[in-house]
Design a protein around this motif. Structure first.
Motif, mmCIF file in Angstrom:
data_model
loop_
_atom_site.group_PDB
_atom_site.id
_atom_site.type_symbol
_atom_site.label_atom_id
_atom_site.label_comp_id
_atom_site.label_asym_id
_atom_site.label_seq_id
_atom_site.Cartn_x
_atom_site.Cartn_y
_atom_site.Cartn_z
ATOM 1 N N TYR A 1 0.832 -1.200 0.000
ATOM 2 C CA TYR A 1 0.000 0.000 0.000
ATOM 3 C C TYR A 1 0.873 1.260 0.000
ATOM 4 O O TYR A 1 0.593 2.239 -0.698
ATOM 5 C CB TYR A 1 -0.902 0.020 1.233
ATOM 6 C CG TYR A 1 -2.104 -0.887 1.171
ATOM 7 C CD1 TYR A 1 -2.802 -1.100 -0.016
ATOM 8 C CD2 TYR A 1 -2.570 -1.529 2.321
ATOM 9 C CE1 TYR A 1 -3.913 -1.933 -0.060
ATOM 10 C CE2 TYR A 1 -3.687 -2.354 2.287
ATOM 11 C CZ TYR A 1 -4.354 -2.551 1.102
ATOM 12 O OH TYR A 1 -5.462 -3.367 1.065
ATOM 13 N N PRO B 1 -8.417 0.022 4.646
ATOM 14 C CA PRO B 1 -8.431 -0.668 3.350
ATOM 15 C C PRO B 1 -8.058 -2.142 3.463
ATOM 16 O O PRO B 1 -8.550 -2.970 2.685
ATOM 17 C CB PRO B 1 -7.410 0.113 2.513
ATOM 18 C CG PRO B 1 -6.573 0.854 3.497
ATOM 19 C CD PRO B 1 -7.470 1.152 4.659
ATOM 20 N N CYS B 2 -7.223 -2.484 4.436
ATOM 21 C CA CYS B 2 -6.840 -3.881 4.630
ATOM 22 C C CYS B 2 -8.068 -4.718 4.992
ATOM 23 O O CYS B 2 -8.299 -5.804 4.446
ATOM 24 C CB CYS B 2 -5.782 -3.972 5.719
ATOM 25 S SG CYS B 2 -5.116 -5.637 6.002
ATOM 26 N N ARG C 1 -10.373 -5.128 2.020
ATOM 27 C CA ARG C 1 -9.868 -6.128 1.074
ATOM 28 C C ARG C 1 -10.176 -7.542 1.569
ATOM 29 O O ARG C 1 -10.606 -8.403 0.796
ATOM 30 C CB ARG C 1 -8.365 -5.944 0.865
ATOM 31 C CG ARG C 1 -7.772 -6.907 -0.165
ATOM 32 C CD ARG C 1 -6.270 -6.705 -0.322
ATOM 33 N NE ARG C 1 -5.757 -7.547 -1.388
ATOM 34 C CZ ARG C 1 -5.712 -7.214 -2.670
ATOM 35 N NH1 ARG C 1 -6.155 -6.029 -3.050
ATOM 36 N NH2 ARG C 1 -5.236 -8.056 -3.562
ATOM 37 N N ASP D 1 -10.579 -2.195 -1.956
ATOM 38 C CA ASP D 1 -9.649 -1.411 -1.141
ATOM 39 C C ASP D 1 -9.104 -0.208 -1.908
ATOM 40 O O ASP D 1 -8.751 0.813 -1.313
ATOM 41 C CB ASP D 1 -8.502 -2.266 -0.606
ATOM 42 C CG ASP D 1 -7.754 -3.026 -1.687
ATOM 43 O OD1 ASP D 1 -8.258 -3.094 -2.827
ATOM 44 O OD2 ASP D 1 -6.661 -3.550 -1.401
#
Length: 263
Positions: free
Chosen positions: A19, A231-232, A235, A241
């Motif tokens: 990321y 976002p993790c 996902r 994400d």
């Protein structure tokens, strides 16, 4: 170009590393921001600039950036930035007042590149006719034994030798924190630096395809501190994400080396 900061991120979590290759958090925690200000002021001092004006200029740039991001909790982050500035300036004054006037900086926050890896030491100086590689640490209650064990300065000493052909006989952590203000000096461990360089070169192979690391998060107690936690989780739940990243983070326009570590 992969650097010490990238390696630390990789060690913590490959997904966070992936990321971070594309995005960065829109704001920094107060302690990290305080460290950034101290680094900027110290660099300005050794470059012959007005150190406090350099810090205030960095503060203005940071707060203007905050105001441009709609998803940031603006009032709290701006208040933290003001507190960081108020904490940084007195520490910076104390640090500069204790510098040896005989120390002459050769390189100040200069990015060194060796193939696919590199880094930005805070400064390389001449003191008492010997070269001294200095890295400033500004974290609260820094653990010097842990810093020594990690090998950041060993890698920087290796990098200076690889790029400039210079042998650095001494490396130093300058500890600048609310609790402590002192210098920890020792000889570099070039074998440790070479090992870190080799590890970084391996990580750099993934730089052109960071998606390969997205499937390999490390779930640890540090997840709660990770700026990429949201976002993790999206996902892992099968969501998008990328949408969360674009909404809440800034695209990373440069590589490490554009600034110093503030840990």
């Amino acid at each position: 170009m992969q650097t010490w900061n990238d390696l630390q991120e990789w060690w913590r979590c490959p997904r966070a590393w992936a990321y971070r290759q594309r995005y960065e958090a829109p704001y920094r925690k107060q302690a990290m921001l305080r460290g950034s200000y101290i680094h900027r002021g110290a660099a300005a001092h050794y470059l012959g600039e007005d150190s406090e004006e350099a810090v205030r200029a960095e503060h203005r740039t940071y707060t203007e950036g905050l105001r441009s991001i709609r998803s940031t909790p603006l009032e709290r982050q701006l208040a933290e930035a003001e507190k960081a500035l108020d904490e940084a300036l007195p520490l910076l004054r104390r640090y500069i007042a204790r510098q040896d006037p005989k120390e002459q900086a050769i390189l100040v926050e200069t990015t060194l590149r060796h193939g696919s890896i590199g880094g930005t030491p805070d400064r390389l100086s001449i003191l008492n006719e010997a070269q001294l590689l200095v890295d400033i640490k500004t974290g609260t209650s820094p653990n010097v034994e842990a810093l020594d064990h990690e090998g950041q300065l060993d890698y920087y000493a290796w990098l200076v030798r690889a790029v400039h052909g210079l042998e650095v006989p001494l490396v130093a952590f300058d500890i600048v924190s609310p609790e402590w203000l002192y210098r920890h000096v020792r000889p570099p461990r070039f074998e440790r630096g070479a090992y870190i360089a080799s590890t970084l070169q391996t990580v750099a192979l993934l730089e052109v395809q960071p998606e390969a690391a997205l499937a390999a998060p490390y779930y640890t107690w540090e997840c709660g501190k990770c700026p990429f936690l949201r976002p993790c989780r999206v996902r892992d739940a099968g969501g998008d994400d990328d949408e969360v990243l674009m909404e809440n983070f800034m695209p990373r326009t440069g590589r490490e080396g554009e600034g110093s570590e503030a840990a």
